[in-house]
Motif scaffolding. Sequence first.
Motif, PDB file in Angstrom:
ATOM      1  N   SER A  96      24.644   5.006 -38.344  1.00  0.00           N
ATOM      2  CA  SER A  96      26.087   4.958 -38.075  1.00  0.00           C
ATOM      3  C   SER A  96      26.406   3.875 -37.053  1.00  0.00           C
ATOM      4  N   ARG A  97      27.505   3.178 -37.287  1.00  0.00           N
ATOM      5  CA  ARG A  97      28.007   2.209 -36.315  1.00  0.00           C
ATOM      6  C   ARG A  97      29.072   2.924 -35.478  1.00  0.00           C
ATOM      7  N   VAL A  98      28.792   3.054 -34.175  1.00  0.00           N
ATOM      8  CA  VAL A  98      29.637   3.874 -33.310  1.00  0.00           C
ATOM      9  C   VAL A  98      30.244   3.016 -32.200  1.00  0.00           C
ATOM     10  N   LEU A  99      31.539   3.164 -32.021  1.00  0.00           N
ATOM     11  CA  LEU A  99      32.222   2.576 -30.870  1.00  0.00           C
ATOM     12  C   LEU A  99      32.588   3.710 -29.922  1.00  0.00           C
ATOM     13  N   GLU A 100      32.193   3.571 -28.669  1.00  0.00           N
ATOM     14  CA  GLU A 100      32.593   4.523 -27.634  1.00  0.00           C
ATOM     15  C   GLU A 100      33.526   3.813 -26.660  1.00  0.00           C
TER      16      GLU A 100
ATOM     17  N   ASP B 151      31.892   2.940 -38.094  1.00  0.00           N
ATOM     18  CA  ASP B 151      32.020   4.143 -38.903  1.00  0.00           C
ATOM     19  C   ASP B 151      32.620   5.294 -38.113  1.00  0.00           C
ATOM     20  N   ALA B 152      32.423   5.276 -36.809  1.00  0.00           N
ATOM     21  CA  ALA B 152      32.950   6.332 -35.942  1.00  0.00           C
ATOM     22  C   ALA B 152      33.432   5.713 -34.635  1.00  0.00           C
ATOM     23  N   VAL B 153      34.560   6.203 -34.152  1.00  0.00           N
ATOM     24  CA  VAL B 153      35.063   5.834 -32.834  1.00  0.00           C
ATOM     25  C   VAL B 153      35.201   7.123 -32.030  1.00  0.00           C
TER      26      VAL B 153
END
Length: 411
Positions: free
Chosen positions: A195-199, A259-261
């Motif tokens: 998963s490509r995650v932005l926090e 894919d997720a933030v």
Amino acid sequence: MNTVEALPAPVVEGDRWPMLEPTPTGPASRIAAAATAKVVRAATRRLGISVSEDGRPADIVLNRPEEFYARLGRHGLIGLGEAYMTGAWDAPELGETLTVLCRDLEGLLPAWARRLHGVYERRRGHSDVNTPENAREHIGHHYDLSNEFFALFLDPTMSYSAGLFSSLPSAEDFADAQHRKIDRILDEAGVGEGSRVLEIGTGWGELALRAAARGARVTSVTLSVEQAALARRRIAAAGLEDLVNVDLRDYRAVDGTYDAVVSVEMIEAVGERFWPVYFEKIDEVLAPGGTAVIQAITMPHDQLMTTRTTETWITKYIFPGGILPSTEAITAVTEEHTGLRMRSRLSFGPHYAETLRRWDTALRDRAEEVRGLGFDETFLRMWHFYLEYSRAGFAAGYIDVQQLTFTRDAS
């Protein structure tokens, strides 16, 4: 019941506390103080709160009654907090006393006094707006106090947000509750291998660490120099540098596709003017079929509408530029400015009350070490008031914390 020692009265050093004004004086202040004393005495009698002005044990002990009433009469709730900072009043169980008051905030003042709120309420200034320049200063004001300070009272995960306990009341290990909170966010966002995650808002890196442990690739952005430095060290120590990148960057400057933030208790620092920008950025970088999960401290919408332009004790001393959104405001902003739609939400305000109770107990228990870092008694009293004032808000249901899950509108 907290059993740690009460904090001693401070000697306020003016050069260290320029925002802490002297006790209001003059004829107008004396008239306001006298009127305030009558209101306070009537309200506390009605609520069953005992008040002592001669040092006897009570729920509220007025060490310097004249100063207490003068500050409260001139500056309202800001004055209440400032009078606590100076030692003008004390409470053996501060959180419990403030909780009783929070449960009846609307009824504390008679109608005539509520109509005069403009006398002591202050408007937010331009410096309170979270432009990119101001935002860095505002974040630094709080989060760059020192990593050593925060480590004194946070749990070993260094999580500075509400834990999610298995049940309440709870003797559960604090770290377990923090991991449950984080894992629920990652599960809701569908974070897994690849998963490509932005926090948005790194904290001290625990969420990024747990996401990377699942095999996700994480980009985490923060404006806190101190947090970024420690988060990077923790990530390196875990051998996860190849999966996590911590950037000292404003969320408005983020690019890429994810894919997720995820964003944990960062929206409170965004500011109402920039809520559309915040959600537009999430919408912009979220991949088709992606999910965003926001953990947000919220307040009732009617309270937001009446306080949104007003300076508070929290914005003056703790979180400059901060403002709590309402669920209704978040829904309106996302529907008007983005394709994001709220799909689910979890409310767990009482869990924040327990989280804050633990932080406050730990901080007071290690007060001598806080002093050793160079912080004075006024600072300790300010933080005690901040943590217990916040706990009271959650315990009374005046504010809430929620995990909000968004997907993009398919239409």
